[in-house]
Design a protein around this motif. Sequence first.
Motif, PDB file in Angstrom:
ATOM      1  N   ASN A 152       0.835  -1.118  -0.157  1.00 39.77           N
ATOM      2  CA  ASN A 152      -0.033   0.056   0.105  1.00 39.77           C
ATOM      3  C   ASN A 152       0.927   1.340   0.062  1.00 39.77           C
ATOM      4  O   ASN A 152       1.703   1.457   0.849  1.00 39.77           O
ATOM      5  N   PRO A 153       0.929   1.999  -1.105  1.00 39.04           N
ATOM      6  CA  PRO A 153       1.873   3.187  -1.205  1.00 39.04           C
ATOM      7  C   PRO A 153       1.436   4.356  -0.050  1.00 39.04           C
ATOM      8  O   PRO A 153       2.461   4.939   0.254  1.00 39.04           O
ATOM      9  N   TYR A 154       0.432   4.306   0.598  1.00 34.41           N
ATOM     10  CA  TYR A 154      -0.141   5.175   1.536  1.00 34.41           C
ATOM     11  C   TYR A 154       0.722   4.583   2.935  1.00 34.41           C
ATOM     12  O   TYR A 154       1.103   5.410   3.434  1.00 34.41           O
ATOM     13  N   ALA A 155       0.861   3.441   3.118  1.00 34.54           N
ATOM     14  CA  ALA A 155       1.443   2.791   4.341  1.00 34.54           C
ATOM     15  C   ALA A 155       3.110   3.076   4.210  1.00 34.54           C
ATOM     16  O   ALA A 155       3.544   3.591   4.975  1.00 34.54           O
ATOM     17  N   THR A 156       3.480   2.903   3.099  1.00 36.97           N
ATOM     18  CA  THR A 156       5.022   3.233   2.907  1.00 36.97           C
ATOM     19  C   THR A 156       5.171   4.806   3.177  1.00 36.97           C
ATOM     20  O   THR A 156       6.231   5.214   3.813  1.00 36.97           O
ATOM     21  N   LEU A 157       4.397   5.717   2.607  1.00 32.62           N
ATOM     22  CA  LEU A 157       4.682   6.955   2.702  1.00 32.62           C
ATOM     23  C   LEU A 157       4.272   7.443   4.243  1.00 32.62           C
ATOM     24  O   LEU A 157       5.354   8.114   4.783  1.00 32.62           O
ATOM     25  N   TYR A 175       8.470  -0.121  -0.981  1.00 37.74           N
ATOM     26  CA  TYR A 175       7.067  -0.371  -1.562  1.00 37.74           C
ATOM     27  C   TYR A 175       7.118  -1.902  -2.723  1.00 37.74           C
ATOM     28  O   TYR A 175       7.899  -1.957  -3.319  1.00 37.74           O
ATOM     29  N   GLY A 176       6.046  -2.506  -2.380  1.00 41.10           N
ATOM     30  CA  GLY A 176       5.857  -3.493  -3.228  1.00 41.10           C
ATOM     31  C   GLY A 176       5.363  -4.793  -2.603  1.00 41.10           C
ATOM     32  O   GLY A 176       4.989  -4.803  -1.495  1.00 41.10           O
ATOM     33  N   ASP A 177       5.126  -5.906  -3.381  1.00 40.29           N
ATOM     34  CA  ASP A 177       4.721  -7.324  -2.939  1.00 40.29           C
ATOM     35  C   ASP A 177       5.935  -7.816  -2.090  1.00 40.29           C
ATOM     36  O   ASP A 177       6.959  -7.777  -2.873  1.00 40.29           O
ATOM     37  N   CYS A 178       5.829  -8.148  -0.939  1.00 35.39           N
ATOM     38  CA  CYS A 178       6.959  -8.560  -0.015  1.00 35.39           C
ATOM     39  C   CYS A 178       7.312  -9.870  -0.648  1.00 35.39           C
ATOM     40  O   CYS A 178       8.479 -10.091  -0.358  1.00 35.39           O
ATOM     41  N   ILE A 179       6.692 -10.769  -1.200  1.00 33.20           N
ATOM     42  CA  ILE A 179       7.076 -12.118  -1.591  1.00 33.20           C
ATOM     43  C   ILE A 179       7.950 -11.717  -2.927  1.00 33.20           C
ATOM     44  O   ILE A 179       8.945 -12.369  -2.945  1.00 33.20           O
ATOM     45  N   SER A 224      -7.326   3.837   1.971  1.00 25.09           N
ATOM     46  CA  SER A 224      -6.416   4.823   1.692  1.00 25.09           C
ATOM     47  C   SER A 224      -6.362   5.663   0.399  1.00 25.09           C
ATOM     48  O   SER A 224      -5.947   6.770   0.290  1.00 25.09           O
ATOM     49  N   ILE A 225      -7.457   5.145  -0.196  1.00 22.11           N
ATOM     50  CA  ILE A 225      -7.464   5.456  -1.738  1.00 22.11           C
ATOM     51  C   ILE A 225      -7.787   6.831  -2.130  1.00 22.11           C
ATOM     52  O   ILE A 225      -7.215   7.623  -2.975  1.00 22.11           O
ATOM     53  N   LEU A 226      -8.561   7.408  -1.091  1.00 22.85           N
ATOM     54  CA  LEU A 226      -9.189   8.861  -1.443  1.00 22.85           C
ATOM     55  C   LEU A 226      -7.914   9.857  -1.080  1.00 22.85           C
ATOM     56  O   LEU A 226      -7.495  10.952  -1.686  1.00 22.85           O
ATOM     57  N   SER A 227      -7.065   9.520  -0.042  1.00 28.24           N
ATOM     58  CA  SER A 227      -5.925  10.510   0.034  1.00 28.24           C
ATOM     59  C   SER A 227      -4.962  10.176  -0.870  1.00 28.24           C
ATOM     60  O   SER A 227      -4.208  11.256  -1.374  1.00 28.24           O
ATOM     61  N   LEU A 228      -4.709   9.060  -1.356  1.00 27.07           N
ATOM     62  CA  LEU A 228      -3.922   8.909  -2.682  1.00 27.07           C
ATOM     63  C   LEU A 228      -4.142   9.423  -3.703  1.00 27.07           C
ATOM     64  O   LEU A 228      -3.435  10.008  -4.589  1.00 27.07           O
ATOM     65  N   LYS A 229      -5.541   9.527  -4.091  1.00 28.03           N
ATOM     66  CA  LYS A 229      -5.948  10.266  -5.203  1.00 28.03           C
ATOM     67  C   LYS A 229      -5.538  11.861  -5.269  1.00 28.03           C
ATOM     68  O   LYS A 229      -5.408  12.465  -6.178  1.00 28.03           O
ATOM     69  N   TRP A 230      -5.342  12.315  -4.143  1.00 23.22           N
ATOM     70  CA  TRP A 230      -4.994  13.847  -3.954  1.00 23.22           C
ATOM     71  C   TRP A 230      -3.721  14.067  -4.039  1.00 23.22           C
ATOM     72  O   TRP A 230      -2.852  14.944  -4.296  1.00 23.22           O
ATOM     73  N   GLU A 279       1.408  12.198  -7.685  1.00 21.95           N
ATOM     74  CA  GLU A 279       2.002  10.767  -7.809  1.00 21.95           C
ATOM     75  C   GLU A 279       3.445  10.882  -8.021  1.00 21.95           C
ATOM     76  O   GLU A 279       4.099   9.791  -7.866  1.00 21.95           O
ATOM     77  N   ASN A 280       4.147  12.046  -8.207  1.00 24.58           N
ATOM     78  CA  ASN A 280       5.525  12.109  -8.281  1.00 24.58           C
ATOM     79  C   ASN A 280       6.095  11.903  -6.758  1.00 24.58           C
ATOM     80  O   ASN A 280       7.326  11.477  -6.603  1.00 24.58           O
ATOM     81  N   ASP A 281       5.532  11.924  -5.721  1.00 24.91           N
ATOM     82  CA  ASP A 281       5.684  11.646  -4.455  1.00 24.91           C
ATOM     83  C   ASP A 281       5.416  10.319  -3.878  1.00 24.91           C
ATOM     84  O   ASP A 281       5.728  10.007  -2.758  1.00 24.91           O
ATOM     85  N   LEU A 282       4.587   9.562  -4.710  1.00 21.60           N
ATOM     86  CA  LEU A 282       4.440   8.139  -4.419  1.00 21.60           C
ATOM     87  C   LEU A 282       5.157   7.050  -4.889  1.00 21.60           C
ATOM     88  O   LEU A 282       5.695   7.347  -6.085  1.00 21.60           O
ATOM     89  N   SER A 283       5.377   6.153  -4.427  1.00 22.60           N
ATOM     90  CA  SER A 283       6.306   5.033  -4.559  1.00 22.60           C
ATOM     91  C   SER A 283       5.849   3.954  -5.632  1.00 22.60           C
ATOM     92  O   SER A 283       6.458   2.971  -6.230  1.00 22.60           O
ATOM     93  N   CYS A 284       4.420   4.005  -6.121  1.00 24.13           N
ATOM     94  CA  CYS A 284       3.845   3.032  -6.774  1.00 24.13           C
ATOM     95  C   CYS A 284       3.707   3.501  -8.068  1.00 24.13           C
ATOM     96  O   CYS A 284       3.639   4.813  -8.427  1.00 24.13           O
TER      97      CYS A 284
END
Length: 449
Positions: free
Chosen positions: A122-127, A260-264, A297-303, A306-311
Motif C-alpha cells: 500500500n503506497p500510503y503505508a510506505t509514505l 514499496y511492493g509485494d513482499c514475496i 487509503s485511496i481517497l488520500s492517494l488520489k490527492w 503521484e511524483n511523491d508516491l512510490s507506486c
Amino acid sequence: MLYFKGYFIKNMIIYTNVEEYKNQLYSILIMEVGNIMGGIVTELNKYPKDFWDFKGKTKTGIHSIGKYPATMVPDMQYELLNLVRERIKKKNIYLLDPFCGSGTTLVIAQKLGMQATGIDINPYATLLSATKTNVYNRNSMLSAIRRLEKSLENKLNVPNHYFNNIEKWFRSDIIQSLSQIRYCIMQEKSKKIRNFFWICFSETISKFSNDRTSTFKLHTLPEDKICLITDNCIEFFLKKIYENSMWLNYDKKSKVHIIYGDCIEIMQRNMNKKFEIICTSPPYGDNSTTVTYGQASILSLKWIDENDLSCPPNILEKYSTIDRISIGGEKRKINYTSFIASLSQYLEKISPHKRGKVINFFEDYYEVIDNLKDHLTKDGYLIMTVGNRSIDGLKQPLDDITIEIAKTFGLKIVSKFYRNILHKKTASTVSNENEVKSISEETVLIFTK
C-alpha cells in the motif's frame, strides 16, 4: 496415541477432545523449545494476566500521526521487541516487517536502536512509515511550515484538482479548498517535508470527505449529512501540521529502509539480507473480506502528487486495485497448502462458495512464511501477531495454521499467547454479504529457526 469413545490417550494422559490434545501438545513444544532458547518463555510467564491487552493505553506522539486502520499497539511492540532484543547477544540487530502498515513496529525498532526494514504493497503505508521514521531538521521544518502557512493565507486562485468520481466524494467548495492546499504543498522543495505535509493532508481529506468513516469500505454519507460539513479545511490542515510536527524525529536515530511492493517478490528477487528479528502482523484474510486497507487509503492517494508516491500510476486508477493485488486478492488453486491439516478441516466446515477466497489467501500466506524463513538468521526470531476471524460463524484458526506451516519449514514454536483487542479499530461486521465477522482477540506467535 489411542482413541476410543471420544477420548484421546497419550502417555497415559486422557484428553476429552482434539482441541485439548492440541493445546497440550503446543504447551509441551513451547516448554521444550523455551528451555533451549534460554529464558524467553520464563520471562513471558512473569507477565500478569491481561498484561498484553494494554488496557487504557492509546496511540500518542509519533504513533498518532496519519490515518490507517487496524494498527498495532505501540506499548505492546516495545515490550515484546525489547524482551527479544535482550536475548540476542549482538550489537547490531536487523529487523524486518514485511507488512509494515502504519510503521508502528519500525518506529519501535528505531527507538530500540535496531536497523529496520519495512515493506508494504500500500503506497500510503510506505509514505506514512517513511514520514514517521525520517529524521528532520527542526529549523528547516519550521521554516517550511511558515512558508506554507503564508501561501495558504494568500488564497491563491489555483485550478481544481480532478480524478474520476471526485464529485461523489467531495463537495465542490471542499474540492476548491483542498486543491489550494495541494498546490501549496507541491511548492515545497524538500521531498521529506512534502511527505510530512501529505500525511497531514490525508487527515484533512479524511475529515472533509463524503465518506462514511464508520467502515473501512468506501460508502457515501447521506445527503443531509454531507450538507452539514463545514469547509474549514485550511484551518484544520494547519492545526494538524503544527500538532504533528511536535512528534517528528529531530534527533539522530538509526536509518529505516522502507520498500514499496509485494513482499514475496521483494524477498525473492531483491533482498539478500538476513534478519535477527522478523516482526509483523500480516493480514488475517484477503482484504475484501477483512480490512480493506486499500479502500481506506485511496481517497488520500488520489490527492497526493503521484511524483511523491512510490507506486506506478495505474495502481491508483481503480479504487479496488490495492486490495486486489494484496495477499489473497488473486485467484489461486490449492497447491502448497493441500497437506495443511488444520486448513483442510476448516475448509470442509465452511460454505463451498466461500472456500475460494480462503484458499487464495493461504496459498499466498504459505509463500510469505517460506520466504520469511529464508531471511531469518540462525537462532533468529519470527514474531507474528495474528487473528482468527470468523466465516459462517466459524473461527478460522490462523494461529494453528501458521504454526503448522512454520513447522514444515523447520521453524520451532517458542511461545504462543493471547491478547484482547481493546483499541484497534475493527468493525463488528466487516462484510454483511459474506457474513465475515471481525475479531476481538489476537494470538502472538514467536518462532525460532
